[in-house]
Design a protein around this motif. Structure first.
Motif, PDB file in Angstrom:
ATOM      1  N   ARG A 149     -27.219 -43.541 -29.485  1.00 39.95           N
ATOM      2  CA  ARG A 149     -27.979 -44.728 -29.870  1.00 39.95           C
ATOM      3  C   ARG A 149     -29.329 -44.743 -29.163  1.00 39.95           C
ATOM      4  O   ARG A 149     -30.366 -45.037 -29.781  1.00 39.95           O
ATOM      5  CB  ARG A 149     -27.194 -46.003 -29.530  1.00 39.95           C
ATOM      6  CG  ARG A 149     -27.907 -47.307 -29.881  1.00 39.95           C
ATOM      7  CD  ARG A 149     -28.246 -47.376 -31.343  1.00 39.95           C
ATOM      8  NE  ARG A 149     -28.951 -48.603 -31.696  1.00 39.95           N
ATOM      9  CZ  ARG A 149     -29.698 -48.741 -32.784  1.00 39.95           C
ATOM     10  NH1 ARG A 149     -29.864 -47.718 -33.621  1.00 39.95           N
ATOM     11  NH2 ARG A 149     -30.293 -49.884 -33.035  1.00 39.95           N
ATOM     12  N   TYR A 150     -29.346 -44.438 -27.868  1.00 40.43           N
ATOM     13  CA  TYR A 150     -30.606 -44.391 -27.133  1.00 40.43           C
ATOM     14  C   TYR A 150     -31.542 -43.355 -27.746  1.00 40.43           C
ATOM     15  O   TYR A 150     -32.739 -43.626 -27.946  1.00 40.43           O
ATOM     16  CB  TYR A 150     -30.367 -44.071 -25.657  1.00 40.43           C
ATOM     17  CG  TYR A 150     -31.636 -43.631 -24.958  1.00 40.43           C
ATOM     18  CD1 TYR A 150     -32.614 -44.557 -24.637  1.00 40.43           C
ATOM     19  CD2 TYR A 150     -31.857 -42.288 -24.675  1.00 40.43           C
ATOM     20  CE1 TYR A 150     -33.808 -44.162 -24.035  1.00 40.43           C
ATOM     21  CE2 TYR A 150     -33.038 -41.877 -24.078  1.00 40.43           C
ATOM     22  CZ  TYR A 150     -34.005 -42.818 -23.756  1.00 40.43           C
ATOM     23  OH  TYR A 150     -35.186 -42.422 -23.184  1.00 40.43           O
ATOM     24  N   SER A 170     -32.891 -54.215 -23.398  1.00 42.79           N
ATOM     25  CA  SER A 170     -31.508 -54.676 -23.241  1.00 42.79           C
ATOM     26  C   SER A 170     -30.609 -53.547 -22.775  1.00 42.79           C
ATOM     27  O   SER A 170     -29.738 -53.738 -21.909  1.00 42.79           O
ATOM     28  CB  SER A 170     -30.999 -55.246 -24.571  1.00 42.79           C
ATOM     29  OG  SER A 170     -29.644 -55.623 -24.465  1.00 42.79           O
ATOM     30  N   LEU A 171     -30.814 -52.364 -23.310  1.00 38.86           N
ATOM     31  CA  LEU A 171     -30.028 -51.199 -22.890  1.00 38.86           C
ATOM     32  C   LEU A 171     -30.256 -50.924 -21.407  1.00 38.86           C
ATOM     33  O   LEU A 171     -29.301 -50.700 -20.649  1.00 38.86           O
ATOM     34  CB  LEU A 171     -30.442 -50.002 -23.740  1.00 38.86           C
ATOM     35  CG  LEU A 171     -29.771 -48.653 -23.513  1.00 38.86           C
ATOM     36  CD1 LEU A 171     -29.710 -47.888 -24.832  1.00 38.86           C
ATOM     37  CD2 LEU A 171     -30.511 -47.825 -22.475  1.00 38.86           C
ATOM     38  N   LEU A 174     -33.023 -44.633 -30.996  1.00 37.97           N
ATOM     39  CA  LEU A 174     -34.051 -45.649 -30.758  1.00 37.97           C
ATOM     40  C   LEU A 174     -35.337 -45.011 -30.239  1.00 37.97           C
ATOM     41  O   LEU A 174     -36.445 -45.356 -30.667  1.00 37.97           O
ATOM     42  CB  LEU A 174     -33.540 -46.676 -29.743  1.00 37.97           C
ATOM     43  CG  LEU A 174     -32.418 -47.608 -30.200  1.00 37.97           C
ATOM     44  CD1 LEU A 174     -31.874 -48.401 -29.022  1.00 37.97           C
ATOM     45  CD2 LEU A 174     -32.910 -48.553 -31.285  1.00 37.97           C
ATOM     46  N   ARG A 183     -38.977 -44.929 -31.955  1.00 42.58           N
ATOM     47  CA  ARG A 183     -40.133 -45.473 -31.227  1.00 42.58           C
ATOM     48  C   ARG A 183     -41.299 -44.487 -31.228  1.00 42.58           C
ATOM     49  O   ARG A 183     -42.448 -44.860 -31.477  1.00 42.58           O
ATOM     50  CB  ARG A 183     -39.731 -45.797 -29.784  1.00 42.58           C
ATOM     51  CG  ARG A 183     -40.871 -46.379 -28.951  1.00 42.58           C
ATOM     52  CD  ARG A 183     -40.549 -46.364 -27.472  1.00 42.58           C
ATOM     53  NE  ARG A 183     -40.422 -45.007 -26.946  1.00 42.58           N
ATOM     54  CZ  ARG A 183     -41.443 -44.221 -26.607  1.00 42.58           C
ATOM     55  NH1 ARG A 183     -42.693 -44.651 -26.763  1.00 42.58           N
ATOM     56  NH2 ARG A 183     -41.240 -42.998 -26.136  1.00 42.58           N
ATOM     57  N   ALA A 210     -37.370 -54.339 -27.439  1.00 40.57           N
ATOM     58  CA  ALA A 210     -36.404 -55.333 -26.970  1.00 40.57           C
ATOM     59  C   ALA A 210     -35.017 -54.715 -26.846  1.00 40.57           C
ATOM     60  O   ALA A 210     -34.285 -54.993 -25.881  1.00 40.57           O
ATOM     61  CB  ALA A 210     -36.378 -56.531 -27.916  1.00 40.57           C
ATOM     62  N   GLU A 211     -34.652 -53.877 -27.810  1.00 35.59           N
ATOM     63  CA  GLU A 211     -33.334 -53.246 -27.755  1.00 35.59           C
ATOM     64  C   GLU A 211     -33.265 -52.236 -26.615  1.00 35.59           C
ATOM     65  O   GLU A 211     -32.247 -52.145 -25.918  1.00 35.59           O
ATOM     66  CB  GLU A 211     -33.020 -52.577 -29.092  1.00 35.59           C
ATOM     67  CG  GLU A 211     -31.567 -52.166 -29.225  1.00 35.59           C
ATOM     68  CD  GLU A 211     -31.155 -51.822 -30.649  1.00 35.59           C
ATOM     69  OE1 GLU A 211     -30.026 -51.304 -30.807  1.00 35.59           O
ATOM     70  OE2 GLU A 211     -31.932 -52.079 -31.582  1.00 35.59           O
ATOM     71  N   ALA A 244     -39.179 -54.944 -31.854  1.00 36.97           N
ATOM     72  CA  ALA A 244     -37.719 -55.025 -31.930  1.00 36.97           C
ATOM     73  C   ALA A 244     -37.076 -53.855 -31.194  1.00 36.97           C
ATOM     74  O   ALA A 244     -36.062 -54.016 -30.487  1.00 36.97           O
ATOM     75  CB  ALA A 244     -37.277 -55.052 -33.396  1.00 36.97           C
ATOM     76  N   LEU A 245     -37.661 -52.668 -31.370  1.00 37.57           N
ATOM     77  CA  LEU A 245     -37.134 -51.487 -30.676  1.00 37.57           C
ATOM     78  C   LEU A 245     -37.261 -51.631 -29.160  1.00 37.57           C
ATOM     79  O   LEU A 245     -36.329 -51.304 -28.412  1.00 37.57           O
ATOM     80  CB  LEU A 245     -37.887 -50.234 -31.135  1.00 37.57           C
ATOM     81  CG  LEU A 245     -37.533 -49.668 -32.505  1.00 37.57           C
ATOM     82  CD1 LEU A 245     -38.504 -48.549 -32.870  1.00 37.57           C
ATOM     83  CD2 LEU A 245     -36.101 -49.145 -32.528  1.00 37.57           C
TER      84      LEU A 245
END
Length: 440
Positions: A32-33, A101-102, A36, A40, A97-98, A94-95
């Motif tokens: 997932r990282y 959070s990670l 993302l 990005r 922010a995610e 949005a990216l």
């Protein structure tokens, strides 16, 4: 919080370090990282390309206008590019922010000096200390635990439970005075002998303060949440679980001068913990309470001094135990047993005679830049560069557990408690305490 650039430069090293704590996938969804991060990079490249196109068209438009030529077609293209840039920016936000959070859910990376291990069985003993240089006291009478010793002195678990529920205690009389004396003794030692500045801090803090020191978002269920009567719009607030939170956040958002470092703070405060997940553990006595007092130590230092500061802070906590003539040992925690934000932790474990074992009474941790990055706490180096400070915290000590250890280690056959010489000035010079009405 970890530096995102560390993941970008050397993800394998980060994963390997996380694996020292527990399997890395517990913290980090690597696919997932990577997805993302790949998106990005693509969006940033697209945004930069669109920006370059818009700049080129804007230049052409300027030239055409100077010649008084029609620019409608180019203006339409600029508008389309602007729409594309706005879409890229919204998705990038949005990216980001995610990704943030990670990062907020990732623990700190253990220092290479930290031993491997998955739980307390992997911790390593650094040293131990006993008042007589031999071992814990050998009793020539049946040992009583702190509950049996404390109840005649005013330790009232039943009243605490009636007032507030389980894991709350009411203190009165001699034991309440002893509890107060211990806290004052610790504060005076740290301020007068160890160089800390005494502080008094709020007991209620906002969400972002807890994010700064790492209690949130991961440990929300361990906190007590509070609300103000009739204020439905009130910001999210919590009771502190330690004054580490408020003392460390005292430098939140600041750029300090190098000459100000180190900063050394201490405070005596109640600590509130829900003890989520501790059902059935230490249900008897004062070892594990929802409300307890602690004298906290915090240091804010330059990065190159943080490991030396950890050793000094550990020694400051040890000095309290030595003055109180309490046997203890110092443990360095293994990677799997360390707290969320620590790079290295030293636990002090005091001898508890009734349990015939050592129990934690202080935990001193070097957090590196982990908390400082979350708080945006920096200092200006001699070269004029802004860098993150390193933060450290430690108990100096947990007052309730110190009371437990003092009652049990200094108990007498008649149930009275001998007071160590170093503590007597804070108790009016008394050498022994006993239940009201008992001869002393």
């Amino acid at each position: 919080m970890l530096d995102i650039n560390l993941l970008r430069r050397d993800l394998d090293t980060v994963v390997a370090a996380l694996n020292r704590r527990t399997p890395a996938q517990t913290f980090l969804d690597v696919p997932r990282y990577q997805a993302l991060e790949a998106e990005r990079k693509t969006l940033q490249t697209q945004t930069e390309s669109l920006q370059a196109q818009r700049n080129s068209l804007s230049k052409q438009i300027g030239q055409l206008k100077a010649k008084k030529e029609n620019t409608d077609a180019l203006m339409a293209q600029v508008g389309e590019i602007g729409d594309g840039m706005r879409q890229c920016t919204e998705r990038l936000d949005a990216l980001q922010a995610e990704l943030h959070s990670l990062l907020m859910h990732l623990p700190n990376l253990p220092d290479p000096s930290v031993p491997d291990g998955t739980d307390e069985h992997g911790n390593a003993e650094l040293r131990r200390w006993n008042p007589d240089g031999q071992g814990p006291r050998a009793f020539d009478f049946p040992v009583r635990d702190h509950v049996a010793l404390g109840e005649p002195l005013g330790l009232d678990f039943e009243l605490g439970a009636r007032l507030s529920g389980s894991r709350f205690t009411f203190l009165r009389g001699p034991v309440a005075r002893l509890h107060r004396a211990l806290a004052q003794f610790m504060l005076d030692m740290h301020t007068q002998k160890h160089g800390y500045t005494e502080c008094y801090t709020p007991y209620i803090v906002n969400r972002e303060v807890l994010e700064g020191t790492g209690q949130l978002p991961k440990f929300r269920d361990d906190m007590f949440w509070v609300s103000r009567g009739g204020d439905e719009q009130q910001a999210e607030q919590y009771l502190i679980s330690t004054s580490e939170i408020t003392l460390t956040n005292a430098v939140r958002g600041q750029i300090l001068d190098a000459a100000e470092l180190p900063l050394m703070f201490t405070a005596h405060s109640p600590c509130f913990r829900s003890e989520a997940g501790s059902a059935g553990r230490d249900t008897r006595g004062l070892i594990r309470q929802h409300q307890f007092d602690k004298v906290e130590m915090v240091q804010i230092v330059a990065p190159e001094h943080s490991m030396a500061a950890l050793d000094a802070m550990t020694a400051h906590a040890e000095a309290v135990l030595q003055a109180l003539e309490l046997p203890y040992r110092v443990m360095v925690l293994c990677a799997g047993d360390m707290g969320f934000g620590a790079v290295r932790t030293h636990d002090l474990e005091v001898w508890v005679p009734a349990q015939n074992t050592y129990r934690e009474i202080s935990s001193c941790s070097n957090m590196g830049a982990f908390q400082a990055r979350r708080m945006q706490a920096r200092y200006k180096t001699a070269q004029g560069k802004n860098e993150f400070v390193h933060t450290l915290n430690g108990s100096g000590l947990a007052v309730g557990r110190t009371l437990v250890a003092l009652l049990e280690n200094h108990q007498q056959a008649d149930g009275s408690i001998a007071i160590p010489a170093a503590l007597r000035p804070w108790l009016g010079g008394v050498e022994r305490i006993a239940a009201p009405g008992d001869p002393v």
